[in-house]
Design an enzyme around this catalytic site. Structure first.
Site, short mmCIF file in Angstrom:
data_model
loop_
_atom_site.label_atom_id
_atom_site.label_comp_id
_atom_site.label_asym_id
_atom_site.label_seq_id
_atom_site.Cartn_x
_atom_site.Cartn_y
_atom_site.Cartn_z
N LYS A 87 0.61 -1.47 0.27
CA LYS A 87 -0.29 -0.09 -0.51
C LYS A 87 1.22 1.75 -0.07
O LYS A 87 0.62 2.30 -0.90
CB LYS A 87 -1.04 0.03 1.01
CG LYS A 87 -2.30 -1.12 0.62
CD LYS A 87 -3.34 -1.03 2.35
CE LYS A 87 -4.69 -2.25 1.77
NZ LYS A 87 -5.50 -1.91 2.57
N LYS A 134 -4.39 -10.97 -5.90
CA LYS A 134 -6.13 -10.70 -5.08
C LYS A 134 -7.09 -9.92 -5.97
O LYS A 134 -6.25 -8.64 -6.41
CB LYS A 134 -5.82 -10.93 -3.82
CG LYS A 134 -6.73 -9.38 -3.31
CD LYS A 134 -6.06 -9.41 -2.31
CE LYS A 134 -6.20 -7.53 -1.38
NZ LYS A 134 -6.42 -7.64 -0.11
N LYS A 171 -10.06 -3.65 -3.69
CA LYS A 171 -10.86 -2.43 -4.17
C LYS A 171 -9.89 -1.68 -4.71
O LYS A 171 -10.50 -0.64 -5.84
CB LYS A 171 -10.96 -1.80 -1.97
CG LYS A 171 -12.64 -2.30 -1.87
CD LYS A 171 -13.00 -1.76 -0.70
CE LYS A 171 -13.46 -2.94 -0.25
NZ LYS A 171 -12.93 -3.59 1.41
N1 AQP Z 1 -9.46 -10.95 -2.80
C1 AQP Z 1 -10.50 -11.89 -1.91
N2 AQP Z 1 -10.52 -12.92 -1.84
C2 AQP Z 1 -10.65 -13.34 -0.23
N3 AQP Z 1 -10.73 -12.64 0.58
C3 AQP Z 1 -10.89 -11.10 0.82
N4 AQP Z 1 -10.87 -10.21 1.65
C4 AQP Z 1 -10.53 -8.84 0.51
N5 AQP Z 1 -10.27 -9.62 -0.71
C5 AQP Z 1 -9.91 -10.91 -0.95
C6 AQP Z 1 -11.40 -10.13 2.69
O1 AQP Z 1 -12.02 -9.60 2.61
C7 AQP Z 1 -12.23 -9.31 4.05
C8 AQP Z 1 -12.24 -7.45 4.48
O2 AQP Z 1 -10.93 -6.79 3.62
P1 AQP Z 1 -10.76 -5.08 4.21
O3 AQP Z 1 -11.59 -4.55 4.65
O4 AQP Z 1 -9.73 -5.17 4.64
O5 AQP Z 1 -10.44 -4.95 2.53
P2 AQP Z 1 -9.37 -4.51 2.20
O6 AQP Z 1 -8.28 -5.30 2.29
O7 AQP Z 1 -9.72 -3.15 2.37
O8 AQP Z 1 -10.07 -4.47 0.41
P3 AQP Z 1 -9.38 -5.09 -0.56
O9 AQP Z 1 -10.25 -5.68 -1.78
O10 AQP Z 1 -8.40 -5.98 0.08
O11 AQP Z 1 -8.49 -3.35 -0.75
P4 AQP Z 1 -7.18 -3.38 -0.78
O12 AQP Z 1 -7.36 -3.08 -1.91
O13 AQP Z 1 -7.01 -1.63 -0.28
O14 AQP Z 1 -6.01 -4.48 0.27
C9 AQP Z 1 -10.31 -9.45 5.29
O15 AQP Z 1 -10.91 -10.53 5.65
C10 AQP Z 1 -9.85 -9.98 3.68
O16 AQP Z 1 -8.90 -11.02 3.99
#
Ligand code: AQP
Length: 332
Positions: free
Chosen positions: A112, A195, A198
């Protein structure tokens, strides 16, 4: 009952299939068997810049989606992280127990911060995993249902909990990660080795749950696959098809081997068309329920207020115990 705690960020508005299949789906199941605490983690959201109006709206939207996905406030405690000041209070103590080098090794931070650039990276983003340590330990959670990307943060939580316990005497339950093998990592449809996220560079490979079904269908139909023709689960040789099979299987409850049989001799197009329909059928009632909760903000806010009240009792008790162990003089 054993206890679970997990959280989801309210950023980006709509949850995506990875959030649902990796995390939220298990939350719904676990509320039946566990004392379950689930939070919309808005303190985590501000580790990167947020528009205040959008943050407020997306926090309510996140809560609405969690209820629409099947969380039941009678069966679990659903709350907003910033309603419970103990998260930030315990996080400070945990910051003082976490090594700088240890925090520097967190791969999510490395990813990040690389995306943000050095100047735009905040200290908040750096200590985000430590806030997560506090989130989990405050509730004395036995397990933490998350996707694979969170494994390292749960390991850190265990290490810090053990450190606190050995330094000050037993205070915290040492939690374990609860990661479902099949859906631990849902991949981006355009890059099936990355993965679904978002913050992906392009939204093309990310199926948002609040997308119009037509939009999701287009994304699924243009999912990147291999040059072969056989529909078979093979993570190495066929990551794209394998990802589609996992999504199909978990949304319908049909096993992957059965799907392989069902699609024997059929082309990738048939699988994609059917999966688009499966997703559309799942999201239609989800979208409708989300909308209903949003149209009744009073009910939504009162669900969150009740959740905060229940969460705060547990959090306050744990924080008081931790402050006492550390040696703080109690406030009269
Ligand atoms: N691709 C994924 N597969 C399985 N689990 C996932 N999670 C996120 N992406 C996947 C799980 O969703 C939960 C909430 O995550 P978060 O609020 O931490 O979301 P995040 O990390 O902001 O979501 P993103 O899309 O992964 O965003 P970025 O790109 O910012 O990192 C967690 O339990 C996570 O494991």
């Amino acid at each position: 009952r054993p206890r679970v705690l997990s959280g989801i960020q309210p950023t980006a508005g709509s949850f995506h299939l990875g959030n649902y299949l990796g995390a939220v789906r298990q939350w719904v199941d676990l509320q039946e068997t566990h004392d379950a605490f689930y939070a919309v983690v808005d303190l985590h959201a501000i580790t990167i810049p947020q528009d205040p109006k959008e943050l407020r709206a997306s926090t309510r939207l996140a809560a609405a989606q969690l209820l629409a996905a099947g969380l039941d406030p009678e069966r679990c405690t659903l709350f907003v992280q910033s309603h419970i000041p103990e998260h930030a209070q315990l996080a400070w103590v945990m910051n003082c127990l976490t090594g700088f080098g240890e925090a520097s090794r967190m791969t999510q931070f490395k990813d990040k911060s690389a995306r943000q650039g050095a100047e735009a990276t905040t200290v908040g983003l750096f200590t985000y995993p430590v806030l997560q340590v506090a989130d989990i330990l405050l509730y004395q959670a036995d397990s933490v249902p998350v996707g694979e990307d969170q494994r390292q943060h749960i390991e850190l939580t265990r290490d810090v909990a053990e450190r606190f316990n050995s330094r000050y005497g037993h205070t915290f339950t040492v939690p374990s990660a609860h990661i479902l093998k099949e859906t631990a990592k849902i991949y981006d449809l355009q890059d099936p080795t990355a993965k679904m996220s978002k913050s992906a560079a392009s939204p093309k490979g990310v199926v948002s749950l609040l997308d119009e079904p037509k939009v999701s269908a287009k994304k699924i139909k243009s999912a990147v696959t291999d040059t072969g023709t056989e529909i078979r689960y093979d993570e190495k040789e066929k990551p794209g098809i394998s990802n589609l099979l996992v999504i199909y299987s978990t949304l319908t409850g049909t096993g992957v081997p059965e799907l392989e049989q069902q699609y024997a001799g059929k082309g990738y197009g048939a699988l994609k068309t059917d999966l688009a329909e499966v997703v559309a059928a799942w999201v239609a009632p989800f979208r409708e329920r989300t909308q209903e909760y949003l149209e009744d903000p009073e009910t939504l806010d009162s669900v969150l207020a009740r959740g905060a009240e229940k969460a705060r009792k547990v959090a306050a008790e744990t924080l008081a115990a931790a402050y006492d162990k550390v040696g703080f003089v109690p406030a009269k």
